[in-house]
Design a protein around this motif. Structure first.
Motif, PDB file in Angstrom:
ATOM      1  N   ILE A 222      42.457  52.539  37.266  1.00 20.34           N
ATOM      2  CA  ILE A 222      41.249  53.054  36.639  1.00 20.34           C
ATOM      3  C   ILE A 222      40.580  51.916  35.872  1.00 20.34           C
ATOM      4  CG2 ILE A 222      40.304  54.770  35.034  1.00 20.34           C
ATOM      5  CD1 ILE A 222      42.968  56.371  35.602  1.00 20.34           C
ATOM      6  N   ASP A 223      39.473  51.425  36.439  1.00 23.98           N
ATOM      7  CA  ASP A 223      38.661  50.397  35.793  1.00 23.98           C
ATOM      8  C   ASP A 223      39.506  49.207  35.311  1.00 23.98           C
ATOM      9  OD1 ASP A 223      36.103  49.638  35.362  1.00 23.98           O
ATOM     10  OD2 ASP A 223      35.913  50.585  33.396  1.00 23.98           O
ATOM     11  N   VAL A 224      40.361  48.710  36.194  1.00 21.06           N
ATOM     12  CA  VAL A 224      41.271  47.629  35.814  1.00 21.06           C
ATOM     13  C   VAL A 224      40.534  46.293  35.746  1.00 21.06           C
ATOM     14  CG1 VAL A 224      43.121  46.169  36.745  1.00 21.06           C
ATOM     15  CG2 VAL A 224      43.481  48.636  36.502  1.00 21.06           C
ATOM     16  N   ARG A 225      40.719  45.618  34.628  1.00 21.35           N
ATOM     17  CA  ARG A 225      40.200  44.260  34.475  1.00 21.35           C
ATOM     18  C   ARG A 225      41.352  43.323  34.200  1.00 21.35           C
ATOM     19  NH1 ARG A 225      35.899  47.202  32.891  1.00 21.35           N
ATOM     20  NH2 ARG A 225      33.941  46.405  33.728  1.00 21.35           N
ATOM     21  N   LYS A 226      41.234  42.119  34.747  1.00 19.88           N
ATOM     22  CA  LYS A 226      42.200  41.074  34.408  1.00 19.88           C
ATOM     23  C   LYS A 226      41.419  39.827  34.047  1.00 19.88           C
ATOM     24  CE  LYS A 226      46.134  39.133  33.817  1.00 19.88           C
ATOM     25  NZ  LYS A 226      47.143  39.652  32.864  1.00 19.88           N
ATOM     26  N   ILE A 227      41.513  39.444  32.788  1.00 17.70           N
ATOM     27  CA  ILE A 227      40.765  38.293  32.292  1.00 17.70           C
ATOM     28  C   ILE A 227      41.743  37.148  32.071  1.00 17.70           C
ATOM     29  CG2 ILE A 227      39.130  37.510  30.527  1.00 17.70           C
ATOM     30  CD1 ILE A 227      38.175  40.107  31.739  1.00 17.70           C
ATOM     31  N   TYR A 228      41.456  36.003  32.667  1.00 14.86           N
ATOM     32  CA  TYR A 228      42.255  34.804  32.415  1.00 14.86           C
ATOM     33  C   TYR A 228      41.472  33.875  31.499  1.00 14.86           C
ATOM     34  CZ  TYR A 228      45.420  36.002  36.255  1.00 14.86           C
ATOM     35  OH  TYR A 228      46.328  36.610  37.069  1.00 14.86           O
TER      36      TYR A 228
ATOM     37  N   ILE B  55      35.714  29.629  29.064  1.00 15.23           N
ATOM     38  CA  ILE B  55      36.321  29.528  30.395  1.00 15.23           C
ATOM     39  C   ILE B  55      36.979  30.830  30.844  1.00 15.23           C
ATOM     40  CG2 ILE B  55      36.648  27.020  30.470  1.00 15.23           C
ATOM     41  CD1 ILE B  55      39.656  27.757  29.580  1.00 15.23           C
ATOM     42  N   ARG B  56      36.563  31.941  30.235  1.00 19.03           N
ATOM     43  CA  ARG B  56      37.108  33.229  30.663  1.00 19.03           C
ATOM     44  C   ARG B  56      36.737  33.522  32.112  1.00 19.03           C
ATOM     45  NH1 ARG B  56      37.625  37.882  26.946  1.00 19.03           N
ATOM     46  NH2 ARG B  56      36.240  38.938  28.376  1.00 19.03           N
ATOM     47  N   VAL B  57      37.740  33.925  32.883  1.00 17.18           N
ATOM     48  CA  VAL B  57      37.512  34.318  34.275  1.00 17.18           C
ATOM     49  C   VAL B  57      37.954  35.764  34.431  1.00 17.18           C
ATOM     50  CG1 VAL B  57      38.175  33.952  36.680  1.00 17.18           C
ATOM     51  CG2 VAL B  57      37.916  31.975  35.159  1.00 17.18           C
ATOM     52  N   ALA B  58      37.033  36.620  34.908  1.00 20.38           N
ATOM     53  CA  ALA B  58      37.426  37.995  35.202  1.00 20.38           C
ATOM     54  C   ALA B  58      37.920  38.034  36.644  1.00 20.38           C
ATOM     55  CB  ALA B  58      36.248  38.939  35.007  1.00 20.38           C
ATOM     56  N   ALA B  59      39.227  37.828  36.818  1.00 19.32           N
ATOM     57  CA  ALA B  59      39.802  37.831  38.172  1.00 19.32           C
ATOM     58  C   ALA B  59      39.676  39.222  38.784  1.00 19.32           C
ATOM     59  CB  ALA B  59      41.257  37.387  38.119  1.00 19.32           C
ATOM     60  N   LEU B  60      39.787  40.254  37.945  1.00 14.73           N
ATOM     61  CA  LEU B  60      39.472  41.625  38.374  1.00 14.73           C
ATOM     62  C   LEU B  60      38.482  42.182  37.371  1.00 14.73           C
ATOM     63  CD1 LEU B  60      42.996  43.036  39.341  1.00 14.73           C
ATOM     64  CD2 LEU B  60      41.216  42.177  40.887  1.00 14.73           C
ATOM     65  N   ASP B  61      37.421  42.802  37.873  1.00 16.52           N
ATOM     66  CA  ASP B  61      36.300  43.152  37.006  1.00 16.52           C
ATOM     67  C   ASP B  61      35.945  44.632  37.156  1.00 16.52           C
ATOM     68  OD1 ASP B  61      34.270  42.853  35.224  1.00 16.52           O
ATOM     69  OD2 ASP B  61      32.920  41.808  36.594  1.00 16.52           O
ATOM     70  N   GLY B  62      36.926  45.491  36.898  1.00 16.91           N
ATOM     71  CA  GLY B  62      36.655  46.927  36.972  1.00 16.91           C
ATOM     72  C   GLY B  62      37.013  47.493  38.330  1.00 16.91           C
ATOM     73  N   VAL B  63      38.299  47.468  38.663  1.00 15.23           N
ATOM     74  CA  VAL B  63      38.749  47.960  39.967  1.00 15.23           C
ATOM     75  C   VAL B  63      39.344  49.352  39.812  1.00 15.23           C
ATOM     76  CG1 VAL B  63      40.449  47.634  41.811  1.00 15.23           C
ATOM     77  CG2 VAL B  63      39.148  45.670  40.958  1.00 15.23           C
TER      78      VAL B  63
ATOM     79  N   GLY C  73      42.005  48.700  31.212  1.00 12.28           N
ATOM     80  CA  GLY C  73      42.091  49.713  32.259  1.00 12.28           C
ATOM     81  C   GLY C  73      43.515  50.210  32.405  1.00 12.28           C
ATOM     82  N   ARG C  74      43.682  51.157  33.307  1.00 15.09           N
ATOM     83  CA  ARG C  74      44.998  51.781  33.448  1.00 15.09           C
ATOM     84  C   ARG C  74      45.498  51.691  34.878  1.00 15.09           C
ATOM     85  NH1 ARG C  74      46.316  57.180  31.336  1.00 15.09           N
ATOM     86  NH2 ARG C  74      44.498  58.024  32.403  1.00 15.09           N
ATOM     87  N   TYR C  75      46.794  51.609  34.996  1.00 11.24           N
ATOM     88  CA  TYR C  75      47.439  51.627  36.314  1.00 11.24           C
ATOM     89  C   TYR C  75      48.491  52.736  36.300  1.00 11.24           C
ATOM     90  CZ  TYR C  75      50.454  50.193  40.213  1.00 11.24           C
ATOM     91  OH  TYR C  75      51.222  50.178  41.349  1.00 11.24           O
ATOM     92  N   ILE C  76      48.264  53.752  37.141  1.00 11.03           N
ATOM     93  CA  ILE C  76      49.197  54.872  37.245  1.00 11.03           C
ATOM     94  C   ILE C  76      49.959  54.726  38.559  1.00 11.03           C
ATOM     95  CG2 ILE C  76      49.420  57.393  37.063  1.00 11.03           C
ATOM     96  CD1 ILE C  76      47.628  56.371  34.865  1.00 11.03           C
TER      97      ILE C  76
END
Ligand SMILES: Nc1ncnc2c1ncn2[C@@H]1O[C@H](COP(=O)(O)OP(=O)(O)OP(=O)(O)O)[C@@H](O)[C@H]1O
Ligand SMILES: [Mg+2]
Length: 250
Positions: free
Chosen positions: A11-17, A22-30, A66-69
């Motif tokens: 649910i709306d998963v984001r992964k920011i490195y 230099i922030r990179v949103a490798a995942l931007d709301g998946v 975001g959440r991962y179920i």
């Protein structure tokens, strides 16, 4: 125990490195849902977030937001130790570069996850018997005592598949499983994954190859860390019927 609802739900998963500039949103709301028993491909350009998504689905990493179920359980808040248990007991990983222990026999490589199981304490003899059975099932009965450097790429990948299966996982994650293989070995590995799917396993597989992706039921296309498009492949058919599914949050 099988929970109600999809096996996988993000649910709306984001992964920011990184931090600051230099922030990179490798995942931007998946937000994706995968049902138990599905065989799904993930495609997208290099850097689009495929491996990052696999690492989160495989509990190797946690979302920044975001959440991962997974199977009805919210794993986004779990600590490292809890995640390690879920990984070992419930998820099987297959990598492009096999990731086998060097100078260690196929049999011993496949026995490793059994050693780390939480609920069953197997004797060495029991672990050997289970690992042998899985290696036989992937066609390696006559390679049990070969070490990785004595095996072909396709054979090494079959050892890796046996290792992924040995704890009877609810989810199999494969990141470019045929990426290092010639066409024929790649087809053998795809054949094995097909059998696992027919056995009712849930498989999520990253690939760059549209022909490989067409083996699956659905292809999720990522671009810049977002779901761009989901294509229904039409179970087992090479006839593709495209169905554009607009990503809800964008
Ligand atoms: N540990 C990390 N630290 C910082 N940035 C990272 C890290 N891992 C990935 N990234 C960045 O996140 C983005 C997504 O990377 P990811 O590895 O998920 O891409 P990918 O789709 O798997 O690409 P490829 O097809 O090349 O394997 C890239 O821009 C990458 O540089
Ligand atoms: Mg990758």
């Amino acid at each position: 125990m099988m929970a109600e609802g999809p096996l996988i739900q993000t649910i709306d998963v984001r992964k920011i490195y990184g931090m600051g500039e230099i922030r990179v949103a490798a995942l931007d709301g998946v937000s994706i849902a995968i049902e138990s028993g599905e065989f799904v491909a993930v495609m997208g350009p290099s850097g689009s977030g495929k491996s990052t998504l696999m690492n989160i689905l495989g509990c190797l990493d946690r979302p920044s937001e975001g959440r991962y179920i997974l199977d009805g359980v919210d794993v986004s808040e779990m600590d490292r130790k809890q995640l390690a248990h879920i990984r070992n007991d419930r998820i099987g990983f297959i990598f492009q570069s096999y990731n086998l222990l060097p100078r260690t026999s196929a049999l011993k490589n496949v026995m490793v996850p059994l050693f780390y199981r939480r609920n069953h304490k197997y004797s060495t003899e029991e672990r050997e018997a289970i690992a042998r059975g899985v290696l036989e099932a992937v066609g390696l009965a006559n390679r049990l005592h070969h070490q990785p450097q004595e095996l072909s790429g396709g054979e090494q990948q079959r050892v890796a598949i046996a290792r992924a299966l040995v704890n009877d996982p609810i989810l199999i994650l494969a990141d470019e499983p045929t990426g290092n293989l010639d066409t024929r070995s790649g087809e053998e590995i795809m054949g094995l994954l097909h059998e696992l799917h027919l056995d009712g396993r849930t498989i999520v597989m990253v690939t760059h190859d549209p022909e490989i992706a067409a083996h699956t039921q659905r292809t999720i296309h990522l671009i810049d860390g977002r779901v761009e498009l989901v294509v229904e492949n039409g179970a087992g058919s090479t006839l593709k019927e495209e169905e554009r599914v607009r990503h809800e949050s964008h």
